[in-house]
Design a protein around this motif. Structure first.
Motif, short mmCIF file in Angstrom:
data_model
loop_
_atom_site.label_atom_id
_atom_site.label_comp_id
_atom_site.label_asym_id
_atom_site.label_seq_id
_atom_site.Cartn_x
_atom_site.Cartn_y
_atom_site.Cartn_z
N THR A 56 -0.54 -6.82 5.12
CA THR A 56 0.22 -7.93 4.56
C THR A 56 0.51 -8.95 5.66
O THR A 56 0.09 -8.77 6.81
N GLU A 57 1.26 -9.97 5.31
CA GLU A 57 1.68 -10.96 6.31
C GLU A 57 2.51 -10.31 7.41
O GLU A 57 2.54 -10.80 8.53
N ASN A 94 2.58 -13.69 0.15
CA ASN A 94 2.41 -12.54 1.03
C ASN A 94 1.03 -11.95 0.77
O ASN A 94 0.87 -11.02 -0.01
#
Length: 151
Positions: free
Chosen positions: A78-79, A99
């Motif tokens: 993910t981010e 995200n």
């Protein structure tokens, strides 16, 4: 309705344009929600072979997503970075939250998970690591470059 996953056909391949398709080779989906006749949301039983990814890293403007790991080990990217997911672990992604996320099987064994997503009309999927946007047409996603040009 009772569903025997052994009776649900495997689906491989992707709508991604070349050269992005190879990133999800080794992803095998069983559309178990479709087998039950569900129309408001989708449920897929997914097997990721070693080295395969669930999708390109993405996020949706209108679709919520949820995953539940059944077997094996997956890396959630993910981010925020990378996290290992093992059986029983879950992750959810709210619509409209930028995200970018996907799962990758970096292990030497197949991994299995359930993915659930709604079927919101007018959804747009954004891919932060690729020149790609997907717009839901009502029956499928249409993939273009970020500036709208076709592949």
């Amino acid at each position: 309705m009772l569903i025997d996953p052994n009776q649900v056909p495997d689906q491989t391949g992707t709508g991604y344009p070349e050269p992005l398709r190879q990133l999800v080779e080794g992803r095998i989906r069983k559309r178990v929600g479709n087998a039950a006749g569900l129309t408001n949301f989708g449920v897929n039983l997914v097997t990721l072979l070693p080295g395969s990814g669930s999708a390109l890293r993405h996020w949706h403007t209108a679709q919520d997503e949820f995953v539940y790991v059944i077997a094996g080990m997956l890396t959630l990217i993910t981010e925020a970075g990378e996290q290992l997911m093992t059986p029983g672990m879950m992750a959810g992604f709210a619509a409209g939250t930028a995200n970018g996320h996907h799962l990758v099987n970096r292990s030497e064994m197949p991994a299995v998970y359930l993915e659930i997503g709604d079927r919101s009309p007018n959804d747009i999927a954004h891919y932060p690591d690729a020149d790609l946007v997907a717009r839901h047409t009502g029956s499928h996603y249409l993939f273009t470059r970020k500036d709208g040009r076709p592949y």
